[in-house]
Design an enzyme around this catalytic site. Structure first.
Site, PDB file in Angstrom:
ATOM      1  N   ASP A 142       0.737  -0.725   0.179  1.00 14.51           N
ATOM      2  CA  ASP A 142       0.283   0.073  -0.124  1.00 14.51           C
ATOM      3  C   ASP A 142       0.992   1.181  -0.159  1.00 14.51           C
ATOM      4  OD1 ASP A 142      -2.287  -1.658  -0.262  1.00 14.51           O
ATOM      5  OD2 ASP A 142      -2.849  -1.305   1.779  1.00 14.51           O
TER       6      ASP A 142
ATOM      7  N   TYR B 229     -10.019   0.110   1.247  1.00 14.05           N
ATOM      8  CA  TYR B 229      -9.262   0.470   3.205  1.00 14.05           C
ATOM      9  C   TYR B 229      -9.258   1.166   3.619  1.00 14.05           C
ATOM     10  CZ  TYR B 229      -8.809  -4.690   5.859  1.00 14.05           C
ATOM     11  OH  TYR B 229      -8.754  -5.476   6.062  1.00 14.05           O
TER      12      TYR B 229
END
Lengths: 683, 683
Positions: free
Chosen positions: A307, A391
């Protein structure tokens, strides 16, 4: 903001200037600008500057402002991805490297083109038609930059949204998947597995109407049932304003000072952190984050997100809003990024800074006089929040009046889902709604700690608490004389002590709470005048399961840092990322373990009383609960750093006592109706 | 407060009534009342009453109000310590037991008599004179109910206070120690060891003037240098008041309900905890706390405190004051205790109840529409603070809108110190000031969890996450067909799954974060309709080193619970204390391990799908830092309980969105000057 401090991120005009210089370098081409960010000064140049600065000297040793630029050139040459270092003071390119075999982080413009190419493909439309979706359904392409599994590369899946644009389309994973080539052609179409024994070559199945959900699958206010009205308003008032001061990116609060940095990849970074002017840390940042999924069925083994490396914590940082993401008096910091054409783009409110009350800092009641003394704890919070498709991650540094630093990570947002036949179960996922599987996955973070505990030569000490050896055959000393008993060192078997060792070589280490194993960053050259031991800070780790994937798997090869909880390396200006600088489509051999291996046996591998970096791997093995659905309550993980015989006493001893005059609490009916006194804690 | 609910602590008049009934039982004697507390109803009687109550039925099944009374009779008969159960409804004694060989908890009146006897002894005065203390020094006797070491029992040490009554006398430990007999005679006088090889039979040494400290050793406002003025006021405003409602000891907040209990020993207890009316826990309390010291030199092996069993968390609960111990709107609860003559004594404000903002509960930004939705987290805090001579402990239950419960313990106060020669060091303590040793010790807590997850028959499930077996010789699948690859169950080595087992027998279990070992309390009779698994709550443990003392030592024999992190037992109405009901001067054989052993192999030892109790041992191996001196910044330990497939979705999904209208945050100059919107999170 002052653009002039060497730690300040590039200002808008510096981004434009860097872009212009790079364009001149490629007169015949139009570079796609991926990165224009500060290339932080070499530590060797920065340390003398900081030493002057902290002595109040107007330093002549200011390092040059330098930009790190990454561009992709047109065409499909293997050398099209180029990194350049631009000296902005002298307006010259000081380094130019063609990054053969490397890929830049995700290009959102390109991802949108991929989604468009996918949805517009007639074969995809044909497949969607065969699914017989309910009326009003809109199909959404969820593009994933799949990791390599050694077989293929990019691909995407489709989900559908019911009606509203803010419907939770993760509640409707379709089993249709396609792979798209670099030049935007659909190269492969298949159905995702929908049962434990399914294979991707199943025939398309019409959409199962039993998989249609109601408001219980929605998080968006317009789509869910009306909220509870029981939670009364709660406000934070600071009549004299906040206790912190900022000048540009320089922050002072209580006895702390630091520089706030920000870049496209790590997001928030902290520099030259000091307490009462004493040096503690040269730099702290979240360096990487890896999210491997545990579903073994093709194509999911390719589902593993970096990420930070692939998406970027800075690029994806939320624009934080007043009254939403913090309470009280909020100071915001903006960030700057670049368009693909090299123009500066402001990222507003990417960092918020505020104070919180943190309960009781210390208290004591003298039971002989019944005099009680209470000091409340105030903390400074520096927070940034990122959205990486489904997320959310909330990253916050907490600074304490006791000279502690805590780093809190909250995971929230929406689970990444896949389809499953109604009635089926698999051992590597949780069914969170009819037909919706939330596969098991891990969140593994790497916090990079570049210490400067009273200087730059530090050591990593490992301390354990162990029972003292038993030197008496029995603990029943009845009938013995005191002298006989005292002739034993540990006559009653209650003695315990600590033993410690200092790490000599770079490497990865593990936690063991059963031994109270404690990792301390110490300065062996500075001895605490009272305790007689080296000054230090200790790590309060988050106890976490390490990577579950096989050591030979691509997940393991690509991440590298996720196999040990604590790593120690020698400082290296270009070594900031424990899975390598370029994680996109990476195949391994670029991370912290490889770097350590390459130095093994050389002088460069020695870490005792050297300029070291400590990396902490932590996170969660996230086997979803249904309570994480449809939007996940924050899952907290906290790491701490605390002084360990660094000072000569409690650094918060001088915090003013708590008084009702200042705190203005309100008594709710009942209880002992005590009249508040000015020293409200005297009994 | 309504005195009528079976869980309510004894009211003042009930204490008087119980005392009167007991006095009648001993017409010829004057009992010393040590305990008059609620004998909680048997669970078998309580459950049907609660079932009626929670169905809104006015139950006819109300259990009798019963008092548990402990008295010490005059004289020195071995049978002088007596426990009586008094049925207050019928005004009769239903049980009377002479507790031969047991000792009541510390009698503070008696301890004061001990101190007086010690300081007034001419031999002690002579010894003090020989110490040649500085002018203005006042000698204070610090009485310690020393544990047995198999040789002796009670004894005490002396410290001195400089001038002021609130001087920190722990900064001046003298090496003079005496042992006092039951009948208040000084039986032994000696010097404490002051160096690593010292013995207690050393000759008295004059006080070393280099051990005199300044303000840096004081915590009391009048004695230390003036406080920092940099911390600006911070107030919590709740314009509509708190979100909780109380009726007597019954508390409702958001979707939670519970009864608040309080007793002399455990302090705060929680009963019949429900969420949306669904039963979660029958009772939760801190059941014991053990503080063994690691200094092996005589007499320190006898230094081991049961702060609940010997001292009492209720008796030593602080009178909490407005503006000191909490912020915002505070509801206080009082407690009641008894004098030695059996008269009721009010313990004011021993529990405070208030709300706190806990940051972000959940957030999601739809990156396609850029719509962000944020709900803030509100928690309810139930807090009690105890002072046990030098130490303070802050105990707080945090209830969340996501149906989580967290139990936070903060250790603060002052370290227990012993003398050490200037220049000496020992491996089992930290020199925190010249001549002052803070010995290593452990704080080991036992949290007793009596679950009622959707009913009273529960099971303890242990779940671990493990890598799926590798069934392919290599992960390099280049050249293979998809079908070949799919013929493997875990072709890329990334698959992981969970496996679980259910505990069949009572016993102690250990933590293992390397396996993500998770302890779940489940109800096998209630299956989650969506996940298809039993409903449950999981324990979020505090990873802690267990007892360091030798298994044959008195520390180990007396504590029993401190060797395993998780214990599971069958519920037993009288089994509340994992080191036994009477820890004072105990010699072992009374705790949880003994109880389990006594049932081993019988039907009573079965715990699967039974009425069980789960006990969590946690704490810290506290090797003091100098930063813990002279008063210790709060050291936090947190344990949690979270729903694990108990609900059918996020229990906090319906929390109202965060808005600036409600939160009223204030923008500090700079940053992106965004106008707050009504849904402040929409971008």
């Amino acid at each position: 903001m002052s653009p002039n401090h060497p730690f300040d991120p590039l200002a808008s005009r510096e981004i434009s200037k860097a872009a212009a210089i790079v364009r001149r370098e490629f007169p015949a081409q139009t570079p796609n600008f991926r990165v224009i960010t500060l290339k932080e000064p070499a530590k060797a140049q920065m340390v003398p500057f900081l030493d002057d600065q902290n002595r109040g000297i107007n330093s002549s040793k200011r390092p040059a402002r330098t930009a790190r630029v990454q561009v992709v050139l047109p065409g499909d040459s293997a050398a099209r991805f180029v990194e350049l270092w631009v000296d902005l003071d002298r307006a010259v390119i000081i380094k130019k490297e063609h990054l053969v075999g490397k890929h830049p982080y995700i290009d959102s413009d390109y991802m949108q083109a991929v989604e468009k190419a996918c949805i517009e493909d007639p074969r995809i439309q044909e497949q969607i038609a065969s699914l017989e979706l309910p009326a009003g359904a809109t199909v959404i392409v969820e593009a994933w930059a799949y990791a390599t599994d050694g077989l293929n590369d990019m691909s995407q899946r489709t989900t559908m949204a019911m009606d509203d644009v803010d419907a939770n389309y993760y509640a409707y994973p379709l089993d249709l998947c396609a792979e798209i080539s670099e030049d935007l052609k659909v190269t492969k179409i298949y159905q995702l597995p929908s049962g434990v024994d399914d294979r991707i070559n199943d025939k398309p199945k019409p959409f199962d109407r039993r998989k249609i959900h109601g408001a219980e699958a929605e998080y968006s206010p317009g789509l869910r049932s009306s909220p509870r009205a029981t939670t009364k308003p709660y406000q934070v008032i600071q009549p004299e304003g906040p206790s912190f001061k900022t000048q540009g990116n320089f922050l002072e609060w209580e006895k702390w000072s630091m520089h706030i940095g920000f870049n496209y990849r790590e997001g928030l970074t902290l520099h030259d952190i000091r307490y009462e002017g004493r040096s503690l840390f040269y730099r702290i940042s979240l360096a990487e984050m890896f999210v491997p999924y545990g579903d073994p069925r093709t194509p999911y083994p390719r589902k593993a997100a970096f990420d930070l490396g692939n998406d970027g914590a800075g690029i994806n940082a939320n624009n934080l809003r007043l009254g939403c993401d913090c309470l009280g008096h909020i100071k915001y910091f903006d960030g700057w990024h670049t368009t693909t054409s090299g123009d500066p783009v402001k990222l507003p409110n990417v960092i918020c800074c505020h104070e919180e009350d943190d309960g009781i800092l210390w208290k004591h009641t003298n039971f002989r006089t019944q005099n009680a003394v209470v000091a409340r704890s105030r903390i400074l919070v520096l927070q940034t929040i990122i959205t990486v498709s489904n997320y959310e991650y909330i990253f916050a540094f907490h600074f304490g009046q006791d000279a502690s630093i805590h780093y809190e990570v909250r995971a929230t947002g929406i689970l990444s889902t896949t389809p499953i036949n109604i009635g089926d179960n698999v051992p590597y996922g949780t069914v969170v709604a009819p037909g919706v599987l939330a596969p098991y996955h891990q969140h593994l973070f790497s916090l990079r700690i570049d210490p400067a505990i009273d200087g730059h030569n530090n050591s990593l000490q490992i301390e354990e608490s162990y029972p003292m050896p038993i030197d008496t055959p029995t603990f029943d000393h009845t009938g013995k004389t005191q002298a006989q008993v005292d002739s034993y060192a540990n006559p009653f078997g209650v003695g315990y002590a600590t033993r410690s060792s200092i790490v000599d070589h770079e490497g990865g280490l593990d936690l063991d709470f059963t031994k109270n194993r404690t990792f301390k960053i110490i300065n062996e050259n500075v001895i605490n005048p009272v305790t007689g031991t080296p000054v230090g800070f200790k790590l309060l780790p988050a106890y976490s399961q390490m990577l579950l994937a096989h050591p030979e798997s691509y997940h393991a090869k690509r991440s590298e840092f996720a196999t040990h909880a604590v790593w120690v390396t020698r400082h290296n200006d270009e070594e900031h990322f424990p899975s390598g600088r370029h994680t996109m489509q990476s195949v391994g051999g670029d991370g912290i373990a490889t770097a350590i291996g390459s130095r093994s046996g050389t002088e460069e591998s020695l870490v005792r009383n050297k300029d070291i970096v400590v990396w902490h791997t932590f996170g969660s093995t996230h086997n979803p609960r249904i309570e994480d659905w449809p939007v996940m309550p924050s899952e907290k993980m906290t790491v701490g750093l605390k002084p360990a015989n660094f000072f000569t006493g409690n650094p918060g001893l001088d915090v003013a006592l708590s008084t009702q005059e200042s705190n203005r609490s309100v008594l709710v009916d009942g209880g002992d109706d005590t009249k508040p006194k000015s020293d409200c804690c005297k009994l």
